[in-house]
Design a protein around this motif. Structure first.
Motif, PDB file in Angstrom:
ATOM      1  N   LEU A 103       0.822  -1.203   0.000  1.00 34.05           N
ATOM      2  CA  LEU A 103       0.000   0.000   0.000  1.00 34.05           C
ATOM      3  C   LEU A 103       0.859   1.258   0.000  1.00 34.05           C
ATOM      4  CD1 LEU A 103      -3.019   0.925   0.181  1.00 34.05           C
ATOM      5  CD2 LEU A 103      -2.650   1.109   2.657  1.00 34.05           C
ATOM      6  N   CYS A 104       1.959   1.232   0.752  1.00 36.49           N
ATOM      7  CA  CYS A 104       2.849   2.385   0.799  1.00 36.49           C
ATOM      8  C   CYS A 104       3.485   2.638  -0.564  1.00 36.49           C
ATOM      9  CB  CYS A 104       3.927   2.170   1.866  1.00 36.49           C
ATOM     10  SG  CYS A 104       4.983   3.604   2.135  1.00 36.49           S
ATOM     11  N   ALA A 105       3.813   1.581  -1.296  1.00 34.44           N
ATOM     12  CA  ALA A 105       4.361   1.746  -2.645  1.00 34.44           C
ATOM     13  C   ALA A 105       3.355   2.463  -3.539  1.00 34.44           C
ATOM     14  CB  ALA A 105       4.740   0.392  -3.236  1.00 34.44           C
ATOM     15  N   GLN A 106       2.071   2.157  -3.368  1.00 36.68           N
ATOM     16  CA  GLN A 106       1.043   2.855  -4.135  1.00 36.68           C
ATOM     17  C   GLN A 106       1.021   4.337  -3.758  1.00 36.68           C
ATOM     18  OE1 GLN A 106      -2.697   0.806  -3.577  1.00 36.68           O
ATOM     19  NE2 GLN A 106      -1.842  -1.172  -4.152  1.00 36.68           N
ATOM     20  N   ALA A 107       1.163   4.617  -2.466  1.00 37.19           N
ATOM     21  CA  ALA A 107       1.162   6.014  -2.016  1.00 37.19           C
ATOM     22  C   ALA A 107       2.347   6.783  -2.597  1.00 37.19           C
ATOM     23  CB  ALA A 107       1.192   6.065  -0.492  1.00 37.19           C
ATOM     24  N   LEU A 108       3.506   6.148  -2.640  1.00 38.85           N
ATOM     25  CA  LEU A 108       4.687   6.815  -3.200  1.00 38.85           C
ATOM     26  C   LEU A 108       4.480   7.139  -4.681  1.00 38.85           C
ATOM     27  CD1 LEU A 108       7.507   4.725  -1.476  1.00 38.85           C
ATOM     28  CD2 LEU A 108       6.737   7.016  -0.871  1.00 38.85           C
ATOM     29  N   CYS A 109       3.838   6.224  -5.398  1.00 36.76           N
ATOM     30  CA  CYS A 109       3.528   6.486  -6.807  1.00 36.76           C
ATOM     31  C   CYS A 109       2.544   7.656  -6.932  1.00 36.76           C
ATOM     32  CB  CYS A 109       2.924   5.242  -7.456  1.00 36.76           C
ATOM     33  SG  CYS A 109       4.086   3.877  -7.707  1.00 36.76           S
ATOM     34  N   MET A 113       2.931  11.181  -8.908  1.00 35.81           N
ATOM     35  CA  MET A 113       2.023  11.462 -10.020  1.00 35.81           C
ATOM     36  C   MET A 113       1.239  12.753  -9.820  1.00 35.81           C
ATOM     37  SD  MET A 113       0.607   7.571 -10.536  1.00 35.81           S
ATOM     38  CE  MET A 113      -0.701   8.011 -11.675  1.00 35.81           C
ATOM     39  N   HIS A 114       0.853  13.032  -8.568  1.00 35.05           N
ATOM     40  CA  HIS A 114      -0.015  14.188  -8.301  1.00 35.05           C
ATOM     41  C   HIS A 114       0.719  15.364  -7.674  1.00 35.05           C
ATOM     42  CE1 HIS A 114      -3.774  12.206  -9.398  1.00 35.05           C
ATOM     43  NE2 HIS A 114      -3.367  11.141  -8.738  1.00 35.05           N
ATOM     44  N   GLY A 115       1.957  15.130  -7.212  1.00 33.86           N
ATOM     45  CA  GLY A 115       2.709  16.208  -6.597  1.00 33.86           C
ATOM     46  C   GLY A 115       2.142  16.671  -5.268  1.00 33.86           C
ATOM     47  N   VAL A 116       1.481  15.757  -4.560  1.00 35.44           N
ATOM     48  CA  VAL A 116       0.922  16.081  -3.239  1.00 35.44           C
ATOM     49  C   VAL A 116       1.302  14.982  -2.250  1.00 35.44           C
ATOM     50  CG1 VAL A 116      -1.039  17.337  -4.219  1.00 35.44           C
ATOM     51  CG2 VAL A 116      -1.284  14.909  -3.683  1.00 35.44           C
ATOM     52  N   ALA A 117       1.312  15.324  -0.979  1.00 42.08           N
ATOM     53  CA  ALA A 117       1.605  14.335   0.057  1.00 42.08           C
ATOM     54  C   ALA A 117       0.422  13.378   0.208  1.00 42.08           C
ATOM     55  CB  ALA A 117       1.881  15.033   1.380  1.00 42.08           C
ATOM     56  N   VAL A 118       0.742  12.102   0.387  1.00 33.72           N
ATOM     57  CA  VAL A 118      -0.278  11.089   0.658  1.00 33.72           C
ATOM     58  C   VAL A 118       0.082  10.475   2.012  1.00 33.72           C
ATOM     59  CG1 VAL A 118      -1.390   8.969  -0.143  1.00 33.72           C
ATOM     60  CG2 VAL A 118      -0.577  10.660  -1.808  1.00 33.72           C
ATOM     61  N   PRO A 119      -0.451  10.995   3.096  1.00 35.67           N
ATOM     62  CA  PRO A 119      -0.017  10.575   4.422  1.00 35.67           C
ATOM     63  C   PRO A 119      -0.604   9.257   4.911  1.00 35.67           C
ATOM     64  CG  PRO A 119      -1.661  12.304   4.615  1.00 35.67           C
ATOM     65  CD  PRO A 119      -1.377  12.142   3.148  1.00 35.67           C
ATOM     66  N   GLU A 120      -1.710   8.816   4.312  1.00 33.08           N
ATOM     67  CA  GLU A 120      -2.335   7.583   4.796  1.00 33.08           C
ATOM     68  C   GLU A 120      -3.190   6.942   3.726  1.00 33.08           C
ATOM     69  OE1 GLU A 120      -4.569   8.717   8.211  1.00 33.08           O
ATOM     70  OE2 GLU A 120      -5.924  10.034   7.095  1.00 33.08           O
ATOM     71  N   GLY A 121      -3.524   5.679   3.983  1.00 32.08           N
ATOM     72  CA  GLY A 121      -4.391   4.900   3.109  1.00 32.08           C
ATOM     73  C   GLY A 121      -5.075   3.852   3.951  1.00 32.08           C
ATOM     74  N   ALA A 122      -5.641   2.824   3.308  1.00 27.12           N
ATOM     75  CA  ALA A 122      -6.348   1.797   4.063  1.00 27.12           C
ATOM     76  C   ALA A 122      -6.244   0.446   3.382  1.00 27.12           C
ATOM     77  CB  ALA A 122      -7.814   2.181   4.246  1.00 27.12           C
ATOM     78  N   LEU A 123      -6.268  -0.603   4.196  1.00 29.66           N
ATOM     79  CA  LEU A 123      -6.377  -1.983   3.736  1.00 29.66           C
ATOM     80  C   LEU A 123      -7.773  -2.476   4.098  1.00 29.66           C
ATOM     81  CD1 LEU A 123      -2.930  -3.173   5.087  1.00 29.66           C
ATOM     82  CD2 LEU A 123      -3.541  -3.047   2.664  1.00 29.66           C
ATOM     83  N   GLN A 133      -6.719   1.363   8.866  1.00 31.51           N
ATOM     84  CA  GLN A 133      -6.056   2.604   8.464  1.00 31.51           C
ATOM     85  C   GLN A 133      -4.548   2.426   8.553  1.00 31.51           C
ATOM     86  OE1 GLN A 133      -8.460   4.712   7.683  1.00 31.51           O
ATOM     87  NE2 GLN A 133      -7.651   6.793   7.592  1.00 31.51           N
ATOM     88  N   VAL A 134      -3.813   2.874   7.554  1.00 30.58           N
ATOM     89  CA  VAL A 134      -2.357   2.739   7.518  1.00 30.58           C
ATOM     90  C   VAL A 134      -1.739   4.127   7.374  1.00 30.58           C
ATOM     91  CG1 VAL A 134      -0.372   1.766   6.310  1.00 30.58           C
ATOM     92  CG2 VAL A 134      -2.492   0.450   6.476  1.00 30.58           C
TER      93      VAL A 134
END
Length: 201
Positions: A103-109, A113-123, A133-134
């Protein structure tokens, strides 16, 4: 490459041959993903949900596809939307960090791609029907980048990583193809076969 698929080098169909064995676990996982894997989007209050989103990072030299990305309204972002990746899993929460690294690899991409911080996601775990929540903290980001670096090193060396035999191997549909009892550890296949024949005799 989806879970449950093994690719082997071979001359008959190009550089890689895919092998697949369906079982109840892979079938239920496939059914769980059938809707989420269809490209498309949904609009909901305060967020936009995109499914089967293609991702990539030039810096990390990786690409893939996210099950879902929720674009949540955020006035602090120029576009007004902040991406929030969601990865769908068939089973339940695992102690190992593999799901969170994915999931973190997706956030880094998404950040690149968007030029914005992605601080969290979810499984989302299908068995438990709940989200986990991750937080993409510095430790998880470093662990993810280290995993990507190891992957590129293995590709350069054209080496298949050693199998780590674990109890979960017993429930894997690819166990007859992977043969972890043969390839795990320091013993050679010859030693294993000799020991197996002694036990059978």
């Amino acid at each position: 490459m989806k879970c449950g698929e093994v690719r082997q080098r071979g001359p008959e169909s190009g550089p890689w041959n895919s092998q697949w064995r369906e079982d109840v676990n892979t079938a239920s996982g496939r059914l769980l993903h059938e809707r989420v894997d269809l490209p498309g989007h949904d609009a909901r209050a305060g967020r936009r949900v995109e499914r089967a989103v293609l991702l990539g990072s030039h810096r990390l030299r990786i690409s893939g596809r996210a099950d879902m990305v929720e674009y949540q309204r955020d006035a602090a972002v120029d576009s007004g939307w902040r991406p929030f990746p969601v990865e769908v899993k068939r089973g339940r929460h695992k102690a190992l960090e593999a799901d969170r690294v994915q999931l973190c690899a997706q956030a880094l991409c998404l950040e690149e791609m968007h030029g914005v911080a992605v601080p969290e996601g979810a499984l989302f775990y299908g068995t438990q029907h709940r989200r986990e929540q991750v937080c993409f903290d510095a430790r998880l980001r470093q662990r993810t980048e280290d995993a990507v670096a190891r992957m590129h090193a293995l590709l350069r060396l054209q080496e298949v990583p050693a199998v780590a035999r674990a109890p979960r191997c017993d429930g894997c549909s690819l166990e007859p193809l992977c043969l972890p009892q043969v390839t795990a550890g320091q013993r050679s296949a010859r030693d294993y076969l000799a020991r197996w024949m002694d036990e059978e005799g």
